[in-house]
Design a protein around this motif. Structure first.
Motif, PDB file in Angstrom:
ATOM      1  N   PRO A 559      26.325  18.872   4.774  1.00 42.77           N
ATOM      2  CA  PRO A 559      27.045  17.653   5.177  1.00 42.77           C
ATOM      3  C   PRO A 559      27.255  17.523   6.690  1.00 42.77           C
ATOM      4  CG  PRO A 559      28.103  18.676   3.289  1.00 42.77           C
ATOM      5  CD  PRO A 559      27.055  19.641   3.751  1.00 42.77           C
ATOM      6  N   LYS A 560      27.579  18.636   7.377  1.00 40.77           N
ATOM      7  CA  LYS A 560      27.810  18.555   8.821  1.00 40.77           C
ATOM      8  C   LYS A 560      26.534  18.200   9.573  1.00 40.77           C
ATOM      9  CE  LYS A 560      31.874  21.540   9.136  1.00 40.77           C
ATOM     10  NZ  LYS A 560      32.472  22.739   9.754  1.00 40.77           N
ATOM     11  N   THR A 561      25.406  18.782   9.119  1.00 47.42           N
ATOM     12  CA  THR A 561      24.119  18.457   9.747  1.00 47.42           C
ATOM     13  C   THR A 561      23.774  16.986   9.542  1.00 47.42           C
ATOM     14  OG1 THR A 561      23.348  20.700   9.366  1.00 47.42           O
ATOM     15  CG2 THR A 561      21.671  19.039   9.808  1.00 47.42           C
ATOM     16  N   ILE A 562      23.991  16.502   8.311  1.00 46.17           N
ATOM     17  CA  ILE A 562      23.713  15.084   8.008  1.00 46.17           C
ATOM     18  C   ILE A 562      24.579  14.177   8.885  1.00 46.17           C
ATOM     19  CG2 ILE A 562      23.920  13.299   6.230  1.00 46.17           C
ATOM     20  CD1 ILE A 562      23.179  15.479   4.181  1.00 46.17           C
ATOM     21  N   GLU A 563      25.844  14.562   9.079  1.00 45.82           N
ATOM     22  CA  GLU A 563      26.749  13.758   9.901  1.00 45.82           C
ATOM     23  C   GLU A 563      26.241  13.680  11.342  1.00 45.82           C
ATOM     24  OE1 GLU A 563      31.429  13.722  11.322  1.00 45.82           O
ATOM     25  OE2 GLU A 563      30.806  15.026   9.657  1.00 45.82           O
ATOM     26  N   LYS A 564      25.753  14.820  11.885  1.00 38.87           N
ATOM     27  CA  LYS A 564      25.209  14.824  13.239  1.00 38.87           C
ATOM     28  C   LYS A 564      23.969  13.942  13.344  1.00 38.87           C
ATOM     29  CE  LYS A 564      26.824  19.478  14.489  1.00 38.87           C
ATOM     30  NZ  LYS A 564      26.390  20.875  14.774  1.00 38.87           N
ATOM     31  N   LEU A 565      23.089  14.034  12.315  1.00 41.93           N
ATOM     32  CA  LEU A 565      21.872  13.219  12.315  1.00 41.93           C
ATOM     33  C   LEU A 565      22.217  11.717  12.272  1.00 41.93           C
ATOM     34  CD1 LEU A 565      19.732  15.378   9.872  1.00 41.93           C
ATOM     35  CD2 LEU A 565      19.240  14.984  12.301  1.00 41.93           C
ATOM     36  N   LEU A 566      23.186  11.369  11.433  1.00 38.77           N
ATOM     37  CA  LEU A 566      23.609   9.967  11.333  1.00 38.77           C
ATOM     38  C   LEU A 566      24.134   9.463  12.669  1.00 38.77           C
ATOM     39  CD1 LEU A 566      25.481   9.493   7.939  1.00 38.77           C
ATOM     40  CD2 LEU A 566      23.610   8.124   8.821  1.00 38.77           C
ATOM     41  N   ALA A 584      16.034  19.056  17.581  1.00 39.89           N
ATOM     42  CA  ALA A 584      16.621  20.332  17.999  1.00 39.89           C
ATOM     43  C   ALA A 584      17.836  20.112  18.882  1.00 39.89           C
ATOM     44  CB  ALA A 584      15.567  21.169  18.729  1.00 39.89           C
ATOM     45  N   ALA A 585      17.766  19.098  19.725  1.00 41.55           N
ATOM     46  CA  ALA A 585      18.908  18.801  20.596  1.00 41.55           C
ATOM     47  C   ALA A 585      20.129  18.377  19.795  1.00 41.55           C
ATOM     48  CB  ALA A 585      18.531  17.703  21.587  1.00 41.55           C
ATOM     49  N   ALA A 586      19.907  17.796  18.615  1.00 40.42           N
ATOM     50  CA  ALA A 586      21.014  17.312  17.798  1.00 40.42           C
ATOM     51  C   ALA A 586      21.556  18.379  16.857  1.00 40.42           C
ATOM     52  CB  ALA A 586      20.580  16.087  16.991  1.00 40.42           C
ATOM     53  N   ILE A 587      20.649  19.191  16.224  1.00 43.27           N
ATOM     54  CA  ILE A 587      21.105  20.099  15.166  1.00 43.27           C
ATOM     55  C   ILE A 587      20.657  21.549  15.380  1.00 43.27           C
ATOM     56  CG2 ILE A 587      21.262  18.257  13.447  1.00 43.27           C
ATOM     57  CD1 ILE A 587      18.552  19.134  12.342  1.00 43.27           C
ATOM     58  N   GLY A 588      19.936  21.834  16.456  1.00 46.91           N
ATOM     59  CA  GLY A 588      19.476  23.207  16.719  1.00 46.91           C
ATOM     60  C   GLY A 588      18.029  23.418  16.317  1.00 46.91           C
ATOM     61  N   LYS A 589      17.379  24.425  16.928  1.00 47.33           N
ATOM     62  CA  LYS A 589      15.936  24.637  16.729  1.00 47.33           C
ATOM     63  C   LYS A 589      15.599  25.038  15.299  1.00 47.33           C
ATOM     64  CE  LYS A 589      14.679  25.887  21.475  1.00 47.33           C
ATOM     65  NZ  LYS A 589      14.096  26.938  22.350  1.00 47.33           N
ATOM     66  N   VAL A 590      16.365  25.943  14.715  1.00 46.52           N
ATOM     67  CA  VAL A 590      16.042  26.445  13.365  1.00 46.52           C
ATOM     68  C   VAL A 590      16.159  25.334  12.339  1.00 46.52           C
ATOM     69  CG1 VAL A 590      16.708  28.059  11.551  1.00 46.52           C
ATOM     70  CG2 VAL A 590      16.764  28.776  13.948  1.00 46.52           C
ATOM     71  N   ALA A 591      17.283  24.633  12.381  1.00 49.99           N
ATOM     72  CA  ALA A 591      17.489  23.526  11.428  1.00 49.99           C
ATOM     73  C   ALA A 591      16.469  22.419  11.652  1.00 49.99           C
ATOM     74  CB  ALA A 591      18.902  22.968  11.572  1.00 49.99           C
ATOM     75  N   ALA A 592      16.108  22.166  12.921  1.00 50.96           N
ATOM     76  CA  ALA A 592      15.131  21.122  13.223  1.00 50.96           C
ATOM     77  C   ALA A 592      13.770  21.470  12.653  1.00 50.96           C
ATOM     78  CB  ALA A 592      15.047  20.907  14.730  1.00 50.96           C
TER      79      ALA A 592
END
Length: 608
Positions: A559-566, A584-592
């Protein structure tokens, strides 16, 4: 076409040599033009002269006409009266039509068990009517006076059923409270209604005498508070009576017409002089008069204006000598019940007044057809007149509902204030209580929430509440306001299909404004802004839901990642279009990296 014209010419040659009315009709039987004549045959035959056929209006009329009908009458006066009635009935497009045919308002005293007073522009057989009143806001000022001093309301509360508590109007001493048992009696209410009737009939001397008797009775019964209230009201009524006496002795009643024309566009100004002073001014506009013939134009204009409910004055001034002057005077004198004269002043103060009206007509023409950007105050006053509002609105709040088949239901409120859109006051609403596709219930919820909050914060209501929609949405908004105890709030709706304005309390008098009207442009602009704002909010909600549902299926995306993407990309389309570096700038390299791989897999699956 030649054979058809010959047939019409032949038919014209057979018409009687008597007064009457003639009607040109097309192939479907639709009336194209209504005219009157002292001699039917001579008048109608003149249409087929080569000079007349070369004229734009006459040539077009004869080309479209398929049939010719007529009605015999005894004299010119009957012909003129019938011509006016048939023009109003058929609205033929080749006639001069008074499109702005709003009448001045009347005050209606209803014949219910608990009578109420309303401002209206339409006469029916459902009560007693007083007026007409001008300037237009005079009726509203008088009704407001009645609320404050006689406590007879204009509300829409259902008096046939008992209510548990009265509305705000009772608490601020503007209503006797007949909606709640025990607050008043039929005898007391009837006494106040009699007072209102005498006041509106102009019997102020009788009213003051009646109230003086009541004051003495109250004083003898030691009801000193009631006696003091009656004493103050007697003083107010006597002041009104004195003003009426002074006005009655100060001069004549005169209407002055003048025009400025650059066909097909024409502007007319009408000044009302009452008791020797200018009390009001009206404007009329035509944008498609292909042929402007002043004689016909002013004759038709006078007939239409005074048959639409306007009071006929003692004297009418027009800018040219009318061929039908004597017949018009006779007809208007009958309508007035006293002699009415039509003059074209040639010198002196009256000529100067006519010139003043003419210069105002030219200014109106410039404002409407050239400048097209009147001041916000002028538009606001025009809106007051067009919608029959008690005051010119300085602030308008407009609502719209947006959804797709009942999903992601939202609403918007936009604000127009003092001539501009006030974006800092815009509001978004997520519909919470409505299940399925129900715009009416959604409108009820939003209006309740908005104005319930204003009440709680003790903030003023806007000059006008505007609803995007038809009668259903209008009545839903009205029901919400009534449930909050908010009465007499100016409320209107703009229906999209015909761009028809409905004003609450006057729904049987829908308003169709000219397409060039600044008032129509204003309400359309506000409505379109509310629609844009609602659709934008709905789209963002829908995109957020779509993004959440699709990304939630990807392992490692919470949910937190989705909120950042939104917050960063706004929609699933925006996420898919982003580069891995942006992700990567929004959620980090690994998650990106995980997200990019998952999105590629989703795309492959879709294509497969």
């Amino acid at each position: 076409m030649s054979s058809r014209v010959d047939e019409l010419r032949e038919k014209a040659s057979q018409l009687p040599l008597q007064p009457g009315v003639y009607l040109y009709k097309d192939t479907a039987g639709t009336v194209l033009y209504v005219g009157k004549a002292k001699n039917l045959r001579n008048r109608v035959r003149s249409y087929f002269n080569e000079d007349r056929l070369a004229e734009a209006k006459t040539g077009s009329l004869i080309r479209e006409a398929h049939d010719l009908d007529y009605i015999l009458l005894d004299n010119e006066k009957e012909a003129l009266a019938l011509e006016n009635n048939l023009i109003k009935q058929y609205k033929p497009r080749f006639n001069v039509l008074l499109r702005d045919d709003k009448t001045y308002p009347y005050i209606k005293l209803t014949n219910e068990k608990w009578p109420r007073v309303y401002v209206t522009r339409r006469l029916r057989k459902d009560g007693t009517y007083f007026g007409p009143y001008f300037p237009g806001n005079l009726a509203h000022r008088l009704v407001n006076f009645i609320h404050r001093h006689f406590k007879i309301p204009s509300c829409t509360v259902d008096f046939s059923r008992n209510h548990t508590h009265p509305c705000l109007e009772f608490h601020i001493h503007r209503c006797l409270g007949p909606c709640v048992q025990g607050l008043t009696t039929e005898q007391i209410y009837a006494e106040h209604v009699r007072d209102v009737r005498m006041f509106l009939e102009g019997r102020t001397h009788d009213l003051a005498s009646e109230m003086r008797k009541r004051m003495e009775q109250a004083s003898e019964a030691m009801e000193f508070e009631r006696a003091a209230a009656l004493r103050d009201l007697i003083h107010t009524v006597e002041e009104v009576e004195q003003k009426q006496k002074m006005a009655a002795a100060s001069g004549d009643d005169i209407d002055i017409f003048s025009s400025y024309a650059e066909p097909p566009q024409v502007a007319v100004n009408l000044f009302h002089l009452r008791n020797g002073r200018i009390v009001d001014r009206r404007e009329f506009f035509w944008e498609d008069l292909s042929e402007y013939e002043p004689q016909e134009f002013f004759t038709t204009l006078l007939m239409q204006v005074y048959s639409a409910g306007q009071p006929v004055p003692a004297v009418i001034h027009v800018p040219l000598e009318l061929d039908d002057r004597e017949v018009l005077e006779e007809l208007l004198s009958e309508k007035r019940g006293k002699k009415t004269e039509i003059h074209t002043p040639q010198r002196g103060q009256k000529r100067a007044l006519l010139a003043l009206v003419g210069s105002n007509a030219r200014h109106s023409f410039e404002q409407r057809f050239r400048v097209l950007r009147p001041t916000s105050a002028a538009i606001s006053e025009a809106l007051e007149e067009a919608l029959n509002l008690p005051d010119a609105p300085k602030r308008i709040e407009c609502f719209d509902i947006s959804h797709i088949q009942g999903t992601d239901k939202v609403a918007s409120m936009v604000v127009w204030e003092e001539g501009r859109m006030k974006k800092s006051d815009y509001r978004k609403f997520i519909i919470r209580t409505v299940v399925g596709n129900d715009d009416f219930a959604s409108m009820y919820e939003v209006v309740t929430r908005r104005y319930g909050r204003l009440q709680a914060e003790d903030k003023p209501m806007p000059g006008l509440v505007l609803i995007d929609g038809g009668l259903g949405q209008l009545h839903s908004a009205a029901a919400a306001l009534e449930a909050l105890g908010i009465l007499n709030q100016p409320l209107a709706s703009l229906a999209k299909r015909e761009e028809t304005l409905y004003v609450y309390g006057q729904e049987d008098e829908p308003i169709l404004l000219e397409r060039n009207s600044p008032v129509l442009h204003l309400v359309q602009m506000i409505r379109d802004e509310a629609h844009r704002f609602a659709v934008t909010f709905h789209r963002s909600r829908r995109d957020a839901r779509t993004l959440t549902s699709e990304l939630a299926e990807i392992p490692g995306v919470g949910p937190k990642t989705i909120e950042k993407l939104l917050k960063t990309f706004g929609s699933l389309t925006g996420v898919k279009a982003a580069s891995e570096e942006e992700l990567a700038a929004a959620i980090g390299k690994v998650a990106a990296a995980k997200l990019r791989a998952a999105l590629a897999g989703l795309a492959t699956g879709v294509e497969g």
